[in-house]
Scaffold this active site. Structure first.
Site, PDB file in Angstrom:
ATOM      1  CB  ALA A 115      -0.937   0.016   1.202  1.00  0.00           C
ATOM      2  CG  PHE A 116      -0.474   5.537  -0.119  1.00  0.00           C
ATOM      3  CD1 PHE A 116      -1.666   5.071   0.407  1.00  0.00           C
ATOM      4  CD2 PHE A 116      -0.011   6.763   0.318  1.00  0.00           C
ATOM      5  CE1 PHE A 116      -2.379   5.804   1.339  1.00  0.00           C
ATOM      6  CE2 PHE A 116      -0.712   7.517   1.248  1.00  0.00           C
ATOM      7  CZ  PHE A 116      -1.899   7.033   1.759  1.00  0.00           C
ATOM      8  CE  LYS A 117      -2.601   4.560   5.505  1.00  0.00           C
ATOM      9  NZ  LYS A 117      -3.558   4.259   4.422  1.00  0.00           N
ATOM     10  CG  ASP A 118       4.855  -0.289   2.284  1.00  0.00           C
ATOM     11  OD1 ASP A 118       4.902  -0.495   3.507  1.00  0.00           O
ATOM     12  OD2 ASP A 118       4.399  -1.108   1.455  1.00  0.00           O
ATOM     13  CG  LEU A 121       4.527   4.398   7.754  1.00  0.00           C
ATOM     14  CD1 LEU A 121       3.297   3.508   7.820  1.00  0.00           C
ATOM     15  CD2 LEU A 121       4.935   4.821   9.170  1.00  0.00           C
TER      16      LEU A 121
END
Ligand SMILES: *Cc1c(COP(=O)(O)O)cnc(C)c1O
Length: 468
Positions: A115-118, A121
Site C-alpha cells: 500500500a502507498f503507506k510504505d 513509513l
C-alpha cells in the site's frame, strides 16, 4: 536548534516550536494541534525544470531538503531515501501508467506491504533510526490500525534496536492478508494485539495511553499515524515525480486521490504551495463522505461510519483536515483552536464560502459501491488494469469531474489489488495473485495476543512487555 533550521509550529498556536528532528519524534502537538512548517518553501519554475531526469531517490532528497534544513542535508537525505526505497519491488519506485489519452495511474503500492503507506513509513523508519542512534533513547510506538498502517509501520521498524512497536487491530475485523502481514513478522520488538472490539475502541485506547502518565513517562511513546509531519513530507515527492514526467512545470496536472484521513491529498496541496503547477486536486470519497460534504457545501459534520469495500476510507473525521483549515484561516492558530474546540463539542462545523474559495484547488466527488465497481470494470476491460477498490473510487472521481481534456489527470493507485482480492473479484471477475514476495504469506507462522476491549488490560500488557 540551529539558526537556519526550518521551524515547525502547531495549528493551534500554543505549543513549542520544533525543528525537523523534533517533529519527527513527536506526534500531536502539546496543545492538541498538528505541526506544520512556519512557512511553505517555494521552488521557482527553473528549479523545478532542473529536477527533470532525477531518479526517484535524488528527486526525493531535492524536494524534501527545504523541510529538513539545519537537521539533514540533501546528501544525508539521499542516503536515507536510498535505504528506504531499496525495499521497493519496482525500480521506478512509483511507476506511472497511461490509461487513455487523458488519464494516468500512479502506482504507489510497490513497497513491502503493498500500500502507498510504505512510501512514507519506510522513510520514517530510517529517520527514527537516524535520530535515535548515538543516544540511549528508546521509543515505544503505540498505534491502532484498521489494516494498512499497521503492516507498513511494523515492516518499517521490525528488528530496530531502539524501537518497540505495539500495534492494536480489531480482532476478526481486518482481512486475512492484512492480519498476516502484521502477525507473521516475528522480530522481538514487534507486539501485535488483537482487541475484542472495533477499530474506534482500539484507537480510543491508544489516545488514552498517550495521556496516561503511568505509561507515557516511564516509556517515551511515539505515533506513526498520518498526523506525523514526516509522513506527509515524504508523500509530497510523488506529486513532483508524476508531474515532471508529464511535462511540469510547463504543463499543469490534476490529481485524483482516494481520501480517508486527508493526509495523501494534503501532500498534493503542499506540492502546489511549493510551486508545482497543479490544476485541481480531486478529493475522492466513498459513502463516508464528510469531506465531500465539507468541500462541496461547507458542511463538515460527523455521521456514523458505514463499512465499505475500501476500508481505509471508512472514516468519521479526517485528522489532517485541520492542517488545511489552518491555512484557510490565514494561518491563525487562535482561530483554528476556536474552530476545532467548537467542532469537538458539537460534531459540526460550517465552512463559509470565502474560506471555501480560498481552497478552490480542491474539488470533490463521492462514489458508492456501483460507481466503484463500474470504474474497476472500465479499467480492466478498456485498459487491462486490475485496480483495488480505493483506486477504483479515485478513478471514478477522475472520470466524473470533467477536467479540460488537455490537462492530464493522474489517479493515485494506493493499494495493490491482491490486498483486497474478494472485492476485486466481485467487481471484475479476476482474482489477483499475491506478488512473489508475499506468495507464502499463508504458510508463515503467526504471533499475536488477543486482549479484551479493556484499557487496563492493554496498558498492563504494554508496561509488562516494553523494554526500558
Ligand atoms: C490510508 C489509505 C488511503 C487514505 O489515505 P489518507 O492519507 O488517509 O487520506 C487510501 N487508500 C489506501 C489503500 C490506504 O491505505
Amino acid at each position: 536548534m540551529g539558526n537556519n533550521s526550518t521551524e515547525y509550529f502547531s495549528t493551534r498556536g500554543n505549543a513549542d516550536i520544533l525543528d525537523f528532528a523534533g517533529v519527527t519524534l513527536t506526534g500531536l502537538a502539546g496543545d492538541g494541534g498538528l505541526y506544520v512548517p512556519t512557512h511553505w518553501p517555494r521552488f521557482t519554475p527553473e528549479q523545478i525544470k532542473a529536477m527533470r531526469g532525477l531518479d526517484y531517490v535524488a528527486l526525493a532528497a531535492r524536494v524534501m531538503a527545504p523541510f529538513t534544513q539545519g537537521v539533514l542535508s540533501e546528501d544525508e537525505l539521499q542516503g536515507l531515501c536510498k535505504a528506504a526505497y531499496g525495499s521497493f519491488a519496482h525500480s521506478a519506485i512509483v511507476p506511472l501508467k497511461q490509461l487513455d489519452s487523458q488519464h494516468f495511474l500512479l502506482e504507489l503500492f510497490h513497497g513491502p506491504t503493498l500500500a502507498f503507506k510504505d512510501v512514507a513509513l519506510q522513510l520514517l523508519g530510517q529517520l527514527f533510526e537516524r535520530f535515535l542512534s548515538g543516544t540511549d533513547k528508546k521509543l515505544t510506538i503505540v498505534g491502532a490500525t484498521s489494516g494498512d498502517t499497521g503492516s507498513a509501520a511494523i515492516d518499517a521498524v521490525a528488528g530496530r534496536d531502539q524501537i518497540e512497536i505495539f500495534m492494536l487491530h480489531p480482532h476478526d475485523r481486518v482481512s486475512d492478508v492484512q492480519r498476516r502481514q502484521m502477525t507473521t513478522i516475528l522480530a522481538p520488538n514487534v507486539h501485535n494485539i488483537a482487541i475484542e472490539g472495533s477499530f474506534d475502541d482500539a484507537q480510543a485506547m491508544v489516545k488514552r495511553m498517550f495521556g496516561d502518565r503511568d505509561v507515557n513517562g516511564p516509556l517515551t511513546l511515539s505515533a506513526v499515524n498520518s498526523i506525523n509531519w514526516a509522513r506527509l513530507m515524504a508523500q509530497v515527492v510523488y506529486y513532483f515525480a508524476a508531474a515532471l514526467r508529464l511535462g511540469s512545470p510547463d504543463r499543469t496536472i490534476a490529481f485524483s486521490v482516494p481520501t480517508g484521513n486527508f493526509g495523501d491529498v494534503f501532500a498534493g496541496y503542499v506540492a502546489a504551495q511549493m510551486g508545482l503547477p497543479i490544476e485541481r486536486l480531486i478529493v475522492a470519497t466513498n459513502v463516508n463522505d464528510i469531506l465531500h460534504r465539507a468541500l462541496a457545501n461547507g458542511d463538515y459534520s460527523v455521521s456514523g461510519v458505514t463499512p465499505t469495500a475500501a476500508p481505509s476510507m471508512d472514516i468519521q473525521v479526517s485528522s489532517n483536515f485541520e492542517r488545511l483549515l489552518f491555512d484557510l484561516e490565514g494561518r491563525n492558530g487562535a482561530a483554528t483552536l476556536a474552530r476545532m474546540k467548537a467542532f469537538e463539542a458539537s460534531g459540526q462545523m460550517q465552512i463559509g464560502p470565502e474560506m471555501r474559495s480560498e481552497g478552490d484547488i480542491f474539488i470533490s466527488a463521492r462514489a458508492d459501491a456501483d460507481d466503484m465497481a463500474l470504474a474497476m470494470r472500465w479499467a480492466y476491460e478498456h485498459c487491462g488494469e486490475v485496480l483495488d477498490p480505493h483506486t477504483g473510487i479515485a478513478l471514478h472521481a477522475a472520470r466524473a469531474e470533467m477536467i479540460a481534456p488537455h490537462i492530464p489527470v493522474v489517479t493515485l493507485a494506493t493499494a495493490h489489488p491482491a490486498k483486497f482480492r474478494n472485492a476485486v473479484e466481485r467487481a471484475t471477475g479476476v482474482r489477483p495473485a499475491l506478488p512473489q514476495r508475499l506468495a507464502n504469506l499463508f504458510e508463515r507462522e503467526e504471533r499475536f495476543d488477543i486482549l479484551p476491549g479493556d484499557y487496563d488490560a492493554v496498558r498492563d500488557y504494554v508496561l509488562a512487555k516494553a523494554v526500558r
